[in-house]
Motif scaffolding. Structure first.
Motif, mmCIF file in Angstrom:
data_model
loop_
_atom_site.group_PDB
_atom_site.id
_atom_site.type_symbol
_atom_site.label_atom_id
_atom_site.label_comp_id
_atom_site.label_asym_id
_atom_site.label_seq_id
_atom_site.Cartn_x
_atom_site.Cartn_y
_atom_site.Cartn_z
ATOM 1 N N GLU A 1 0.693 -1.335 0.028
ATOM 2 C CA GLU A 1 0.106 0.140 -0.036
ATOM 3 C C GLU A 1 0.779 1.473 -0.155
ATOM 4 O O GLU A 1 1.866 1.093 0.329
ATOM 5 N N TYR A 2 0.176 2.219 -0.502
ATOM 6 C CA TYR A 2 0.811 3.637 -0.629
ATOM 7 C C TYR A 2 2.152 3.746 -1.296
ATOM 8 O O TYR A 2 3.199 4.393 -0.984
ATOM 9 N N TYR B 1 -4.124 1.612 -2.525
ATOM 10 C CA TYR B 1 -3.560 3.059 -2.539
ATOM 11 C C TYR B 1 -2.216 3.123 -3.234
ATOM 12 O O TYR B 1 -1.478 3.919 -2.812
ATOM 13 N N ASN C 1 -8.855 0.745 -4.655
ATOM 14 C CA ASN C 1 -8.139 2.282 -4.705
ATOM 15 C C ASN C 1 -6.846 2.415 -5.318
ATOM 16 O O ASN C 1 -6.043 2.959 -4.405
ATOM 17 N N ALA D 1 -6.051 6.001 -6.129
ATOM 18 C CA ALA D 1 -5.225 5.935 -5.125
ATOM 19 C C ALA D 1 -5.178 7.228 -4.206
ATOM 20 O O ALA D 1 -4.838 7.104 -2.984
#
Length: 828
Positions: A174-175, A197, A231, A346
């Motif tokens: 994530e991220y 994300y 996302n 995201a």
């Protein structure tokens, strides 16, 4: 290091070949040692590690050494060294810079965290070119059966795979920004990662080697994998956005996929067993694969330009008018951090569709020559670049072609000559250069005339375009160019076929409608009104009994939910309001006192807050739990007016002082025998249990009957005054001699604002008093005159703020036609 098994086929278009369902979709299924049931059991325990009480953090920096212990002061040099040192529950933190290595995560429950995408770069070594399906050809390899790991806050690029999630593993990915990997940015092989994300791109412009320019897939899923893919933003890949094979059962939700040959591929016709919903798949050669039917009826999926701010240059933030804003899964568990509905992709847009906020307080004022002059307060949105101004000679405005396109720095506009005697409606909207917000409430109406009326009435609150709720909504107007005999407030419900004007019923008998004296206001109880759009106006008869023939109007919206901009209600001892304020603009909050004909205002300037927006709560009351403390000062009289100010983020100290204004009536002054010039605002200091004068220059407006002062903090405030003496016959000056350091309070103590008997006190003064203090050489060291009230404290410092030396001083006190001289000894 464990080695992944070699795969036999790949999900990509052959170099130089033609894209087909067979080649794009792609890899052949194979047998796995883990059953689907076993995988479900593993998912049930996903990410439940919190780390033990003794969990460690290891640090990796470009300036480190693998001979170091990996502490913050002595970090490791390589990421793999940090991972090798980590035990379950530990975290490996990677600093800024590019770390060129292939790393393997083989210890359960370890978090690998960078310093943010665009700051920490993990670059593959490309050491095993030609051996395409080994975990060792991945920048990050989550080895078989490794569970509970996390990979976040990196830019990952430049190998066959960006991340390889191997058999039986469970990871949170994530991220990150994952791009420029030759085969797949993420390959999911019989595992159950949560992928969210992340930003996926085909190219990695910062890759020094540029051996490979495009990734073939963002996420390539082999059976029997069960990943959650939520996302993410997928942009500009060579082959497929998300490729899912045979019996794989991914959850694909809230993603944006564009500019790839095929958005989502399910080549083995298994999509009906998969959750694919609330995605925006747009501008791909094929948005979905050629297998027909499975896409029909899927919930929430759209295909529309997501309106990024600047996708070609890597800015994948959504503009407020994006069709992906507030269009993700509506379940509350997916809400964005600001509480609004999930935005696809995201990066969420704070405020959702309301991210681009309108200006407010639009007013329309007739000028000579059949012109109308408009003014407004700016939009609090930092992304606002211009305003679109609309005009129509009708009640209902249409937002088709603006009459003016104005820069964001503009807060006024004057029309050309219009048709005399006809009502014109104006509206204004914010734009960021691409999107225009869609408010229909910030409107104003005025009637042009060849000679503008000399008496002009402007509604000051509520502000134009705001949503309101409560049983004590303040409706206030100001007269310009005349002294009205009365002001009468009206409202009209617009969400009906035949709107008609009605008099606003006064919610409080102390403030009738019409109002016959300044400040002109009434309280409006809107709790029983239908939610919707309302038009407001104030009309007047002047002292010459001349009616206002064309009063200007504004619009507000009644909203009984908790989302109203302004919520004003009666409290146990007064009235209160809760209002949203913004750090990018000046804010003004106004309340009408419940029992007297006075208002209070709080002006919070731009830059005063620590957050971009907060809710400010202000209450006016006639009593305070701290009121008794004010009686410590003899002659100090409370008006019975107290104001409590709090911010929703807990902030009390302001970056820039706010202006506090409290109103009073003539009866407050005369009824208490007070000197009007002595009025002051004090704040309650809890540590000393005393009311302390707010430092800063005060302004007393004896016409408007207000006291104003700048305050650097928010707390409880009160309005006080001193009853001035008629003469100096009862004058007292103490303590004399003044000996502040002998340990005896009776002979004096150093001045502090909270201590009303500190310093040297001059008591029972007249309203016109003047005090001059001289040393033995006749040089004046300190003075004060007028507006002091009954008492004055000298801090025993000179005009420059320095302590005066020990010695004899002479105080010359003039007031009430009398001059008295007192000798004062100072002994330090």
């Amino acid at each position: 290091m464990q080695t992944s098994r070699k795969r036999r086929a790949k999900c990509r278009v052959p170099v130089g070949g033609q894209a087909t369902t067979e080649t794009m979709g792609c890899r052949k299924d194979k047998q796995h040692s883990k059953s689907a049931a076993a995988l479900l059991g593993a998912v049930a325990g996903l990410f439940l590690w919190a780390g033990s009480a003794g969990a460690a953090t290891f640090y990796v920096e470009k300036t480190g050494s693998d001979a170091n212990p990996g502490s913050f002061a002595s970090p490791f040099l390589t990421v793999q060294k940090g991972l090798d040192a980590a035990s379950p529950g530990d975290t490996v933190r990677v600093g800024t810079g590019t770390f060129k290595e292939n790393v393997a995560m083989s210890t359960n429950n370890v978090a690998l965290e960078g310093s943010g995408r665009g700051n920490s770069f993990l670059q593959g070594t490309q050491a095993l070119i030609g051996i395409e399906f080994f975990g060792t050809t991945s920048v990050v390899w989550v080895t078989p059966n490794t569970t509970g790991v996390a990979i976040r806050y990196f830019s990952i690029y430049d190998d066959y795979h960006g991340i390889f999630s191997d058999d039986g593993s469970i990871a949170a990915i994530e991220y990150n920004q994952i791009e420029g990997n030759y085969l797949n940015n993420i390959t999911v092989e019989g595992s159950s990662p949560t992928i969210r994300y992340n930003i996926f791109r085909g190219s990695a412009p910062y890759s020094p080697s540029k051996t490979w320019i495009y990734a073939y897939s963002a996420v390539d899923i082999w059976t029997p994998s069960q990943p959650v893919i939520e996302n993410n933003t997928i942009y500009d890949l060579k082959s497929i956005g998300i490729c899912t094979l045979k019996s794989a059962t991914p959850i694909i939700r809230n993603n944006i996929i564009l500019r790839v040959p095929e958005g989502i591929a399910t080549p083995d016709n298994t999509a009906n067993a998969q959750t694919i919903e609330y995605n925006n798949v747009w501008n791909n050669t094929l948005n979905f694969d050629t297998v027909t039917g499975w896409w029909t009826g899927r919930i929430g999926n759209i295909s529309a330009d997501p309106v990024f701010i600047d996708a070609p240059n890597g800015d994948f933030r959504l503009r407020s008018c994006s069709p992906s804003v507030d269009k993700g899964d509506p379940s509350a568990i997916f809400n964005d951090p600001d509480g609004t509905r999930n935005d696809m992709g995201a990066l969420f847009t704070p405020g959702g569709n309301n991210a681009l906020l309108p200006p407010s307080a639009l007013t329309a004022e007739p000028l000579d020559g059949n012109k109308i002059h408009l003014t407004w307060d700016p939009s609090p949105s930092s992304t606002t670049t211009n305003y679109h101004l609309y005009m129509i000679q009708a009640d209902h405005l249409t937002y088709t072609s603006p009459v003016a396109d104005l820069t964001a720095a503009t807060t006024f506009w004057t029309s050309g000559a219009l048709t005399s005697g006809l009502a014109y409606t104006f509206g204004i909207r914010s734009s960021d250069g691409v999107c225009e917000e869609a408010n229909t409430t910030v409107t104003a109406t005025a009637v042009p005339a060849l000679a503008a009326p000399t008496c002009k009435i402007k509604l000051k609150t509520p502000k134009n375009g705001k949503t309101i709720s409560g049983n004590r909504v303040l409706v206030k107007a100001k007269a310009k160019g005349c002294a009205p005999l009365s002001l009468e407030f009206h409202y009209k419900f617009l969400d009906t076929a035949t709107p008609v004007w009605a008099i606003i019923p006064a919610a409080n008998a102390n403030h009738p409608n019409p109002d016959t004296s300044a400040p002109y206001f009434t309280h409006w109880d809107v709790t029983g009104l239908t939610q919707g759009q309302y038009e407001l106006r104030a009309s007047t008869n002047t002292l010459a009994n001349t009616p206002d023939k064309g009063p200007s109007t504004i619009q507000v919206r009644v909203d009984h939910s908790n989302k109203a901009d302004v919520k004003q209600n009666k409290t146990a001892s007064g009235v209160g309001t809760a209002e949203r304020v913004y750090n990018t603009v000046d804010n003004k909050i106004t309340l009408g006192e419940d029992s007297r004909n006075a208002t209070a205002e709080l002006s919070i300037p731009a830059g005063a807050l620590t957050d971009s927006s907060v809710t400010v709560s202000v209450s006016l009351s006639e009593a305070s739990g701290f009121a008794a403390a004010s009686m410590r000062a003899a002659g100090l009289t409370s008006f019975g007016l107290f104001m409590d100010v709090t911010l929703s983020n807990g902030q009390t100290q302001l970056n820039v002082p706010a202006l506090l204004t409290m109103g009073y009536s003539d009866a407050d002054v005369s009824g208490n025998g007070l000197d009007e010039a002595s009025l002051e605002i004090r704040y309650y200091d809890i540590p000393t249990s005393a009311w302390i004068t707010v430092e800063g220059a005060k302004t007393i407006d004896t016409v408007a009957n207000t006291v104003s002062v700048n305050t650097p903090h928010f707390t409880t405030f009160g309005l006080f005054g001193n009853a001035a003496a008629a003469s100096l016959s009862t004058l007292r000056v103490y303590p004399v001699p003044y000996i502040p350091n002998d340990g005896n309070d009776d002979t004096g103590r150093e001045f502090t604002p909270a201590d009303l008997n500190s310093g040297i006190v001059f008591k029972n003064l007249t309203a016109d008093v003047q005090i001059d203090i001289y040393d033995v050489t006749g040089r004046r060291v300190w003075n004060v005159s007028g507006g002091t009230g009954a008492d004055v404290q000298w801090d025993v410092r000179n005009a420059d703020g320095r302590e005066v030396a020990s010695g004899v001083y002479f105080a010359v006190i003039k007031g009430g036609g009398t001059t008295i001289t007192r000798k004062i000894a100072v002994i330090r």
